[in-house]
Enzyme design. Structure first.
Site, PDB file in Angstrom:
ATOM      1  N   GLY A   1       0.822  -1.206   0.000  1.00  0.00           N
ATOM      2  CA  GLY A   1       0.000   0.000   0.000  1.00  0.00           C
ATOM      3  C   GLY A   1       0.858   1.258   0.000  1.00  0.00           C
ATOM      4  O   GLY A   1       1.875   1.320  -0.703  1.00  0.00           O
TER       5      GLY A   1
ATOM      6  N   GLY B   1       4.724   1.524   0.065  1.00  0.00           N
ATOM      7  CA  GLY B   1       5.583   1.201  -1.075  1.00  0.00           C
ATOM      8  C   GLY B   1       5.748  -0.293  -1.261  1.00  0.00           C
ATOM      9  O   GLY B   1       4.800  -1.045  -1.049  1.00  0.00           O
TER      10      GLY B   1
ATOM     11  N   GLY C   1      -2.096  -1.735  -7.518  1.00  0.00           N
ATOM     12  CA  GLY C   1      -1.319  -2.958  -7.748  1.00  0.00           C
ATOM     13  C   GLY C   1      -1.254  -3.306  -9.226  1.00  0.00           C
ATOM     14  O   GLY C   1      -0.233  -3.808  -9.721  1.00  0.00           O
ATOM     15  N   ASP C   2      -2.339  -3.040  -9.945  1.00  0.00           N
ATOM     16  CA  ASP C   2      -2.349  -3.320 -11.384  1.00  0.00           C
ATOM     17  C   ASP C   2      -1.372  -2.395 -12.118  1.00  0.00           C
ATOM     18  O   ASP C   2      -0.697  -2.818 -13.061  1.00  0.00           O
ATOM     19  CB  ASP C   2      -3.766  -3.157 -11.949  1.00  0.00           C
TER      20      ASP C   2
HETATM   21  N1  ATP Z   1      -1.930   5.780  -0.870  1.00  0.00           N
HETATM   22  C1  ATP Z   1      -0.884   5.483  -1.657  1.00  0.00           C
HETATM   23  N2  ATP Z   1       0.037   6.425  -1.934  1.00  0.00           N
HETATM   24  C2  ATP Z   1       1.083   6.175  -2.728  1.00  0.00           C
HETATM   25  N3  ATP Z   1       1.316   4.982  -3.287  1.00  0.00           N
HETATM   26  C3  ATP Z   1       0.450   3.991  -3.045  1.00  0.00           C
HETATM   27  C4  ATP Z   1      -0.708   4.185  -2.209  1.00  0.00           C
HETATM   28  N4  ATP Z   1      -1.391   3.015  -2.172  1.00  0.00           N
HETATM   29  C5  ATP Z   1      -0.710   2.149  -2.946  1.00  0.00           C
HETATM   30  N5  ATP Z   1       0.400   2.724  -3.467  1.00  0.00           N
HETATM   31  C6  ATP Z   1       1.394   2.120  -4.377  1.00  0.00           C
HETATM   32  O1  ATP Z   1       0.758   1.079  -5.079  1.00  0.00           O
HETATM   33  C7  ATP Z   1       1.441  -0.147  -4.860  1.00  0.00           C
HETATM   34  C8  ATP Z   1       0.429  -1.267  -4.842  1.00  0.00           C
HETATM   35  O2  ATP Z   1      -0.483  -1.051  -3.793  1.00  0.00           O
HETATM   36  P1  ATP Z   1      -1.159  -2.228  -2.980  1.00  0.00           P
HETATM   37  O3  ATP Z   1      -0.156  -2.942  -2.168  1.00  0.00           O
HETATM   38  O4  ATP Z   1      -2.337  -1.648  -2.286  1.00  0.00           O
HETATM   39  O5  ATP Z   1      -1.620  -3.173  -4.203  1.00  0.00           O
HETATM   40  P2  ATP Z   1      -2.847  -4.167  -4.390  1.00  0.00           P
HETATM   41  O6  ATP Z   1      -3.510  -4.449  -3.087  1.00  0.00           O
HETATM   42  O7  ATP Z   1      -2.324  -5.306  -5.173  1.00  0.00           O
HETATM   43  O8  ATP Z   1      -3.816  -3.285  -5.314  1.00  0.00           O
HETATM   44  P3  ATP Z   1      -4.913  -3.769  -6.390  1.00  0.00           P
HETATM   45  O9  ATP Z   1      -4.919  -5.265  -6.414  1.00  0.00           O
HETATM   46  O10 ATP Z   1      -6.205  -3.148  -5.956  1.00  0.00           O
HETATM   47  O11 ATP Z   1      -4.494  -3.189  -7.713  1.00  0.00           O
HETATM   48  C9  ATP Z   1       2.202   0.037  -3.563  1.00  0.00           C
HETATM   49  O12 ATP Z   1       3.349  -0.777  -3.555  1.00  0.00           O
HETATM   50  C10 ATP Z   1       2.555   1.514  -3.597  1.00  0.00           C
HETATM   51  O13 ATP Z   1       3.757   1.699  -4.321  1.00  0.00           O
HETATM   52 MG    MG Z   2      -3.471  -6.622  -6.295  1.00  0.00          MG
END
Ligand code: ATP
Ligand code: MG
Length: 313
Positions: free
Chosen positions: A217, A220, A246-247
């Site tokens: 999130g 990073g 994440g995508d």
């Molecule tokens: N609030 C935020 N501010 C800045 N960067 C963020 C934020 N939220 C997520 N990121 C960036 O996005 C990346 C992926 O986020 P996250 O870990 O939430 O992925 P995810 O849960 O796989 O998302 P999704 O599956 O919904 O696409 C993180 O590693 C970070 O670099």
């Molecule tokens: Mg994801």
């Protein structure tokens, strides 16, 4: 081209209502329909970056036809199924409430045809992206079969999955796996937030993943790769909608693999691009000025050994 696979695409409907009332009837003020599914989000971000991309997966029925109509101007090669593709409905009244249909039940014959179709598409692919949930009927080792086929064809493959499909997929040896914090914790069977994510990522490498990019999130991500381990974070959390961040991260990884970008640069780029997805209200889109700004700001730091220390084995 970068080939994205979306086995359970969706017609993503967003209903705007004044106030969501449980057991109530609502006048829907606004309706937006977009193609949904994680592979299609990745494809959309890559297209925005000007990267050559093709989309495949399974699609069917009237909903499938609507999804394809919305994709009309993009290269795609979906394989048909007899069932009807799903809708995902999000009701927005300031906050968001989601209703996710399961998707069509895929028959063994349809799955076998898709595997042959996928093998043929590998011919023109530089990188393959496998992301999102599996529709009913596709076996839990479905992604593992696609990873094996991509590896046999010498095409680097990125896997973004959860649960049993992730477990089987990792064992098939994808080049890159991108779990988020809860997916990595579930894979390692630790409560979310518990356990050392570096140790979990190293363990995932020893279970078959070439490199593990564990996203966290707004904190990073950390990367454990054959060339070393790095971490990178945005300078501060970006306000907005983190769904689809994440995508965007996966899109950055796919582009970097295609161009042979060294890991530290790739990790920093993935953080910048995924933060730029948070700025945008919808998944599958990045805010290019935010990306341009963060690309010059984010740097990856080295973060210790990539190997599994012997006492963890
Ligand atoms: N609030 C935020 N501010 C800045 N960067 C963020 C934020 N939220 C997520 N990121 C960036 O996005 C990346 C992926 O986020 P996250 O870990 O939430 O992925 P995810 O849960 O796989 O998302 P999704 O599956 O919904 O696409 C993180 O590693 C970070 O670099
Ligand atoms: Mg994801």
């Amino acid at each position: 081209v970068i080939l994205t696979v979306t086995l359970n695409p969706a017609l993503d409907l967003t209903y705007g209502v004044d106030t969501l009332v449980r057991h109530g009837t609502h006048r829907v003020r606004t309706v937006a329909a977009r193609p949904g599914g994680k592979g299609l989000n990745v494809a959309r971000v890559l297209h925005q970056l000007g990267e050559p991309v093709g989309a495949t997966g399974l699609i069917g029925g009237g909903t499938g036809a609507e999804i394809l109509a919305l994709l009309a101007d993009r290269p795609h090669a979906f394989a048909p199924v007899a069932g009807t593709s799903r809708r995902t409905v999000t009701v927005v009244d300031g906050d968001a409430t989601g209703f996710w249909e399961p998707g069509p039940t895929v028959t063994p014959g349809e799955w076998a045809s898709f595997r042959a179709h996928f093998a043929a598409l590998l011919d023109g692919a530089d990188v393959v992206v496998l992301s999102g949930s599996l529709p009913p009927g596709v076996p839990a080792d479905g992604y593992a079969a696609l990873v094996t086929a991509a590896r046999a064809a010498g095409v680097p493959v990125i896997l973004d999955a959860d649960g049993e499909p992730l477990r089987h997929g990792v064992a098939a040896g994808p080049d890159v796996v991108k779990p988020n914090a809860s997916e990595l914790a579930a894979w390692w069977r630790t409560p979310p937030g518990g356990g050392d994510p570096y140790a979990a990522a190293r363990r995932m490498r020893s279970a078959g993943a070439g490199a593990v990019i564990a996203t966290r999130g707004a904190a990073g991500l950390l990367a454990v790769t054959p060339d070393g381990a790095w971490r990178a974070a945005p300078p501060q959390p970006v306000p907005g909608n983190p769904t689809g961040a994440g995508d965007a991260c996966v899109a950055a990884l796919a582009r970097g693999l295609r161009h042979g970008t060294p890991w530290p640069q790739l990790v920093a780029d993935a953080v910048a691009l995924s933060a730029a997805a948070v700025t945008e209200p919808v998944a599958g889109s990045v805010h290019l000025p935010t990306y341009a700004h963060l690309r010059d700001t984010v740097v990856a730091e080295a973060a210790g050994p990539a190997a599994v220390p012997t006492e963890e084995c």
